[in-house]
Design a protein around this motif. Structure first.
Motif, PDB file in Angstrom:
ATOM      1  N   SER A   7      15.685 115.762  11.701  1.00 11.41           N
ATOM      2  CA  SER A   7      14.109 115.877  12.191  1.00 11.41           C
ATOM      3  C   SER A   7      12.944 116.556  11.472  1.00 11.41           C
ATOM      4  CB  SER A   7      14.975 116.498  13.286  1.00 11.41           C
ATOM      5  OG  SER A   7      14.117 117.660  14.086  1.00 11.41           O
ATOM      6  N   THR A   8      12.179 116.749  11.637  1.00 12.72           N
ATOM      7  CA  THR A   8      11.070 117.462  10.844  1.00 12.72           C
ATOM      8  C   THR A   8      11.201 118.938  11.306  1.00 12.72           C
ATOM      9  OG1 THR A   8       9.517 116.764  12.824  1.00 12.72           O
ATOM     10  CG2 THR A   8       9.598 115.385  10.951  1.00 12.72           C
ATOM     11  N   SER A   9      11.824 118.896  12.568  1.00  7.90           N
ATOM     12  CA  SER A   9      11.731 120.830  13.168  1.00  7.90           C
ATOM     13  C   SER A   9      13.057 121.143  12.289  1.00  7.90           C
ATOM     14  CB  SER A   9      12.408 120.744  14.605  1.00  7.90           C
ATOM     15  OG  SER A   9      13.577 120.390  14.493  1.00  7.90           O
ATOM     16  N   ARG A  10      13.642 120.235  11.463  1.00  7.64           N
ATOM     17  CA  ARG A  10      14.603 120.763  10.681  1.00  7.64           C
ATOM     18  C   ARG A  10      14.743 120.592   8.974  1.00  7.64           C
ATOM     19  NH1 ARG A  10      16.720 125.839  11.806  1.00  7.64           N
ATOM     20  NH2 ARG A  10      18.246 125.059  10.735  1.00  7.64           N
ATOM     21  N   SER A  11      13.721 120.572   8.853  1.00 10.67           N
ATOM     22  CA  SER A  11      12.856 119.558   7.350  1.00 10.67           C
ATOM     23  C   SER A  11      13.295 120.473   6.705  1.00 10.67           C
ATOM     24  CB  SER A  11      12.101 118.549   7.447  1.00 10.67           C
ATOM     25  OG  SER A  11      11.913 117.977   6.457  1.00 10.67           O
ATOM     26  N   LEU A  12      12.837 120.808   5.115  1.00  9.23           N
ATOM     27  CA  LEU A  12      13.173 122.110   4.222  1.00  9.23           C
ATOM     28  C   LEU A  12      11.881 121.788   4.275  1.00  9.23           C
ATOM     29  CD1 LEU A  12      14.175 125.025   2.968  1.00  9.23           C
ATOM     30  CD2 LEU A  12      14.457 122.675   1.580  1.00  9.23           C
ATOM     31  N   PRO A  13      11.324 120.943   3.604  1.00 10.39           N
ATOM     32  CA  PRO A  13       9.598 120.532   3.107  1.00 10.39           C
ATOM     33  C   PRO A  13       8.708 120.892   3.829  1.00 10.39           C
ATOM     34  CG  PRO A  13      10.998 118.549   2.078  1.00 10.39           C
ATOM     35  CD  PRO A  13      11.684 119.676   2.826  1.00 10.39           C
ATOM     36  N   ILE A  14       9.265 120.451   4.799  1.00 12.36           N
ATOM     37  CA  ILE A  14       7.745 120.806   6.302  1.00 12.36           C
ATOM     38  C   ILE A  14       8.146 122.363   6.957  1.00 12.36           C
ATOM     39  CG2 ILE A  14       7.619 120.352   8.741  1.00 12.36           C
ATOM     40  CD1 ILE A  14       8.055 117.816   7.857  1.00 12.36           C
ATOM     41  N   LEU A  16       8.803 124.436   4.467  1.00  8.96           N
ATOM     42  CA  LEU A  16       8.114 125.418   3.647  1.00  8.96           C
ATOM     43  C   LEU A  16       6.792 125.485   3.568  1.00  8.96           C
ATOM     44  CD1 LEU A  16      10.859 125.075   0.564  1.00  8.96           C
ATOM     45  CD2 LEU A  16      10.569 127.026   2.032  1.00  8.96           C
ATOM     46  N   MET A  17       5.812 124.578   4.119  1.00  5.25           N
ATOM     47  CA  MET A  17       5.393 124.153   4.214  1.00  5.25           C
ATOM     48  C   MET A  17       4.533 125.312   5.204  1.00  5.25           C
ATOM     49  SD  MET A  17       3.962 122.163   1.885  1.00  5.25           S
ATOM     50  CE  MET A  17       2.403 121.366   2.399  1.00  5.25           C
ATOM     51  N   ARG A  18       5.269 125.332   6.523  1.00  4.05           N
ATOM     52  CA  ARG A  18       4.333 125.319   7.646  1.00  4.05           C
ATOM     53  C   ARG A  18       4.818 126.734   7.165  1.00  4.05           C
ATOM     54  NH1 ARG A  18       7.890 121.783  11.796  1.00  4.05           N
ATOM     55  NH2 ARG A  18       5.912 120.062  12.163  1.00  4.05           N
ATOM     56  N   ALA A  19       6.034 127.562   7.439  1.00  7.42           N
ATOM     57  CA  ALA A  19       6.510 128.884   6.540  1.00  7.42           C
ATOM     58  C   ALA A  19       5.136 129.385   5.211  1.00  7.42           C
ATOM     59  CB  ALA A  19       7.751 129.487   5.847  1.00  7.42           C
ATOM     60  N   ARG A  20       4.460 128.250   4.532  1.00  4.16           N
ATOM     61  CA  ARG A  20       3.620 128.800   3.135  1.00  4.16           C
ATOM     62  C   ARG A  20       2.175 128.705   4.226  1.00  4.16           C
ATOM     63  NH1 ARG A  20      -1.069 127.293   0.549  1.00  4.16           N
ATOM     64  NH2 ARG A  20      -0.345 127.772  -1.540  1.00  4.16           N
ATOM     65  N   GLU A  21       2.186 128.494   5.484  1.00  2.53           N
ATOM     66  CA  GLU A  21       0.402 128.648   5.815  1.00  2.53           C
ATOM     67  C   GLU A  21       0.781 130.463   6.631  1.00  2.53           C
ATOM     68  OE1 GLU A  21      -2.285 127.093   5.532  1.00  2.53           O
ATOM     69  OE2 GLU A  21      -1.089 126.410   4.293  1.00  2.53           O
ATOM     70  N   GLY A  22       2.208 130.591   7.161  1.00  3.93           N
ATOM     71  CA  GLY A  22       1.912 131.772   8.058  1.00  3.93           C
ATOM     72  C   GLY A  22       1.813 132.887   7.185  1.00  3.93           C
ATOM     73  N   VAL A  23       2.771 132.597   6.082  1.00  4.88           N
ATOM     74  CA  VAL A  23       2.494 134.104   4.884  1.00  4.88           C
ATOM     75  C   VAL A  23       0.919 133.615   4.362  1.00  4.88           C
ATOM     76  CG1 VAL A  23       2.640 133.961   2.575  1.00  4.88           C
ATOM     77  CG2 VAL A  23       5.092 133.447   4.363  1.00  4.88           C
ATOM     78  N   MET A  24       0.216 132.924   3.811  1.00 14.10           N
ATOM     79  CA  MET A  24      -0.683 132.347   3.504  1.00 14.10           C
ATOM     80  C   MET A  24      -2.400 133.032   4.298  1.00 14.10           C
ATOM     81  SD  MET A  24      -0.465 132.101   0.443  1.00 14.10           S
ATOM     82  CE  MET A  24      -1.969 132.140   0.006  1.00 14.10           C
ATOM     83  N   ILE A  25      -2.039 132.958   5.351  1.00 14.73           N
ATOM     84  CA  ILE A  25      -3.237 133.336   6.869  1.00 14.73           C
ATOM     85  C   ILE A  25      -3.791 135.037   6.558  1.00 14.73           C
ATOM     86  CG2 ILE A  25      -3.463 133.982   8.812  1.00 14.73           C
ATOM     87  CD1 ILE A  25      -2.149 131.493  10.123  1.00 14.73           C
TER      88      ILE A  25
END
Length: 146
Positions: A7-14, A16-25
């Motif tokens: 599932s996209t909710s358990r997709s590592l690439p997705i 990581l992208m979401r976490a990157r955005e959270g880190v970059m804000i």
């Protein structure tokens, strides 16, 4: 429909992208009034930490593609944030160093950058924060323990 793809909710690439955005804000907020980009910040951080580097090493340590670094470095040189010189032994190599103006950007934001890291450590807990860095390092194809 049954799928072998997670599932996209358990997709590592997705994830990581979401976490990157959270880190970059908060980093983007910190850089908002500097006139430099996230990539330029990474270049300054690496040069501040390691000193002058050849462009290949700098691109690797700043997680940039070499052609991107070439373009970014030209802009940073024009802004007076870095210098570019030819290597003494190998004139084909380009050596990039931070200028006092570039170091001032780092120095002026060190306290805020340290606070951003502290906030992530508080959010995750120190042990999980360090574990996360270790786990992400294992996914890095050029993984080096520092």
């Amino acid at each position: 429909m049954t799928s072998k793809i997670p599932s996209t909710s358990r997709s590592l690439p997705i994830a990581l992208m979401r976490a990157r955005e959270g880190v970059m804000i908060p980093i983007r907020e910190m850089l908002a009034d500097t006139g430099i980009t996230e990539q330029q910040w990474r270049v300054l951080r690496v040069l501040s930490e390691f000193g002058a580097l050849d462009s290949t090493t700098l691109a690797d340590r700043a997680s940039l593609l070499f052609p991107s670094l070439t373009r970014i470095a030209a802009t940073m040189r024009d802004k007076g944030l870095i210098t570019q010189t030819r290597g003494e032994q190998d004139r084909r190599k380009q050596i990039i160093a931070i200028t006092p103006e570039g170091q001032k950007i780092i120095d002026d934001r060190t306290e805020e950058a340290v606070q951003i890291v502290a906030d992530f450590k508080d959010r995750l807990g120190l042990e999980k924060y360090e574990q996360l860095l270790d786990l992400l390092g294992q996914l890095d194809p050029g993984h080096r323990k520092e």
